[in-house]
Design an enzyme around this catalytic site. Structure first.
Site, PDB file in Angstrom:
ATOM      1  N   ASP A 131      23.795   0.752  15.923  1.00  0.00           N
ATOM      2  CA  ASP A 131      24.875   0.270  15.061  1.00  0.00           C
ATOM      3  C   ASP A 131      25.268   1.385  14.091  1.00  0.00           C
ATOM      4  O   ASP A 131      24.418   1.958  13.402  1.00  0.00           O
ATOM      5  CB  ASP A 131      24.400  -0.957  14.275  1.00  0.00           C
ATOM      6  CG  ASP A 131      25.549  -1.745  13.679  1.00  0.00           C
ATOM      7  OD1 ASP A 131      26.683  -1.230  13.678  1.00  0.00           O
ATOM      8  OD2 ASP A 131      25.309  -2.869  13.208  1.00  0.00           O
ATOM      9  N   ASP A 134      31.632  -0.403  16.999  1.00  0.00           N
ATOM     10  CA  ASP A 134      30.563   0.334  16.322  1.00  0.00           C
ATOM     11  C   ASP A 134      29.166  -0.132  16.715  1.00  0.00           C
ATOM     12  O   ASP A 134      28.201   0.128  16.005  1.00  0.00           O
ATOM     13  CB  ASP A 134      30.738   0.236  14.804  1.00  0.00           C
ATOM     14  CG  ASP A 134      30.720  -1.212  14.309  1.00  0.00           C
ATOM     15  OD1 ASP A 134      30.723  -2.135  15.147  1.00  0.00           O
ATOM     16  OD2 ASP A 134      30.706  -1.413  13.080  1.00  0.00           O
ATOM     17  N   GLU A 135      29.036  -0.794  17.850  1.00  0.00           N
ATOM     18  CA  GLU A 135      27.761  -1.396  18.204  1.00  0.00           C
ATOM     19  C   GLU A 135      27.502  -1.274  19.711  1.00  0.00           C
ATOM     20  O   GLU A 135      28.390  -1.516  20.528  1.00  0.00           O
ATOM     21  CB  GLU A 135      27.771  -2.871  17.784  1.00  0.00           C
ATOM     22  CG  GLU A 135      26.439  -3.556  17.836  1.00  0.00           C
ATOM     23  CD  GLU A 135      26.500  -4.953  17.224  1.00  0.00           C
ATOM     24  OE1 GLU A 135      25.444  -5.578  17.100  1.00  0.00           O
ATOM     25  OE2 GLU A 135      27.612  -5.412  16.883  1.00  0.00           O
TER      26      GLU A 135
END
Length: 395
Positions: free
Chosen positions: A11, A105-106
């Protein structure tokens, strides 16, 4: 014998804020809010310095500034966010055998089996260091035997850290954490558990399955397993389609601008709803025009990642204006949204006000429950039954 799984959850920390700090180092170490106007805007992201004051995403900006008056409000240059996400994705794509991108973003990575030849935790550590070195963005990861525990480990490792939960230590790691730390455990479920005096995951681990099934029905087994770190879900490789489109063929060629725009509005609205339903956002939009002589023109434009029709519709109308020779009747018209990636509506929050966010949530909830187009813009209702093939396969 089933091999031990080595699942890594990655993350990017305070992604929007971190990207902005790359371009403006003066923001480093200060409370930063990425969001809309101070009057009616919504917080899209905030720094850890701002979170200490109780600021969080989706909060009205005016409320956030009351909690943290010294915060620096940044409007957001979100074209940078999509580019930063693509940069990180490429690094991961080049370095690992199997990964899943779940948002801008993960990521989840599966190193299962590689431990026969390499130290999986060392591989994850080296990947994290490479991302930091090549992008300048802070990033955290958790490693465990399941996706659920890996994600929880990442949350404990933040900011800018890493944590490995050894096999067999899952329940021990989870026990002291609040039950709200379990991914996908909703607020109402937590409140119900609180009413029974269950506050820590360790308390939940002691509860019998039969009790949870009595209280929560079929969801009881899900809660019981999650509390024990049991999660059989697999890493889904990134092989999803990259575009979504729809077309409409007229019974008779038309050069009526109102008719064309009405159909474009409806088609764009449907595609945007489908993106939100699938948890995706688009980075490019296009209009396709086929004239009466079968000559076909397509015009596209890159856009900031979005799944919001109030952003897409004006852009689509503008493309029509640029692409259409008005003295030439149109036989077929189409809309295409491409460069799709996983991402929630949150990425659009800094463009919207509080009322717009609530409107989208309400519309989507109704359409999810009762079917597409149960509620829609008035402009899209003028079409009636349309003769087009929805959601054509990607090209």
């Amino acid at each position: 014998m089933i091999p031990k799984r080595h699942i890594v959850h990655i993350d990017l920390d305070s992604f929007f804020v971190s990207v902005e700090r790359k371009f403006n180092p003066a923001l480093i170490g200060k409370p930063v809010i990425i969001g809309g106007s101070a009057d009616r805007g919504v917080v899209a992201s905030c720094s850890y310095e701002a979170r200490k004051f109780g600021v969080h995403s989706a909060m009205p900006t005016r409320q956030a500034l009351k909690l943290c008056p010294d915060a620096i409000l940044v409007r957001g240059t979100h074209g940078r966010y999509g580019e930063a996400s693509r940069e990180v994705t490429q690094i991961i794509h080049d370095a690992v055998p199997l990964y899943q991108k779940t948002s801008v973003d993960e990521f989840y990575i599966d190193y299962t089996g590689m431990d026969r030849f390499y130290d999986a935790y060392q591989l994850a550590t080296e990947l994290r260091q490479r991302v930091i070195r090549e992008t300048g963005l802070p990033i955290s990861f958790g490693m465990a035997s399941t996706k659920t525990v890996a994600k929880m480990a990442t949350n404990q490792a933040k900011p800018n850290g890493q944590l490995y939960i050894e096999h067999g230590k899952e329940m021990e790691f989870m026990a002291p954490l609040p039950i709200r730390k379990i991914p996908m455990l909703g607020e109402k479920t937590c409140e119900r558990l609180y009413s029974y005096g269950i506050e820590k995951i360790g308390d939940l681990q002691k509860v019998e399955l039969r009790f949870l099934e009595t209280v929560f029905g079929r969801a009881g087994l899900y809660i019981w397993e999650k509390a024990r770190g049991i999660d059989h879900s697999e890493i889904e490789p990134a092989s999803e389609r990259k575009s979504i489109s729809t077309e409409h063929t007229f019974d008779a060629d038309t050069a009526d601008q109102r008719t064309l725009e009405t159909i474009l509005v409806s088609m764009t609205e449907e595609l945007a709803f489908k993106l939100r339903k699938e948890g995706k956002v688009a980075g490019c939009m296009a209009v396709k025009l086929r004239y009466s002589d079968f000559e076909t023109h397509t015009l596209q434009e890159k856009i900031s990642l979005t799944a919001a029709e109030h952003i897409l519709i004006p852009g689509i109308k503008n493309l029509l204006k640029k692409a259409w020779s008005k003295n030439n009747p149109i036989r077929l018209i189409g809309v295409k949204l491409s460069q799709l990636t996983r991402g929630s509506y949150q990425i659009n929050l800094f463009e919207d006000n509080e009322e717009q966010i609530k409107l989208y949530q309400a519309m989507d909830n109704i359409n999810f429950k009762y079917g597409d187009k149960t509620v829609c813009r008035a402009a899209g209702m003028e079409i009636g039954t349309r003769n087009f093939n929805p959601f054509l396969p990607s090209q």
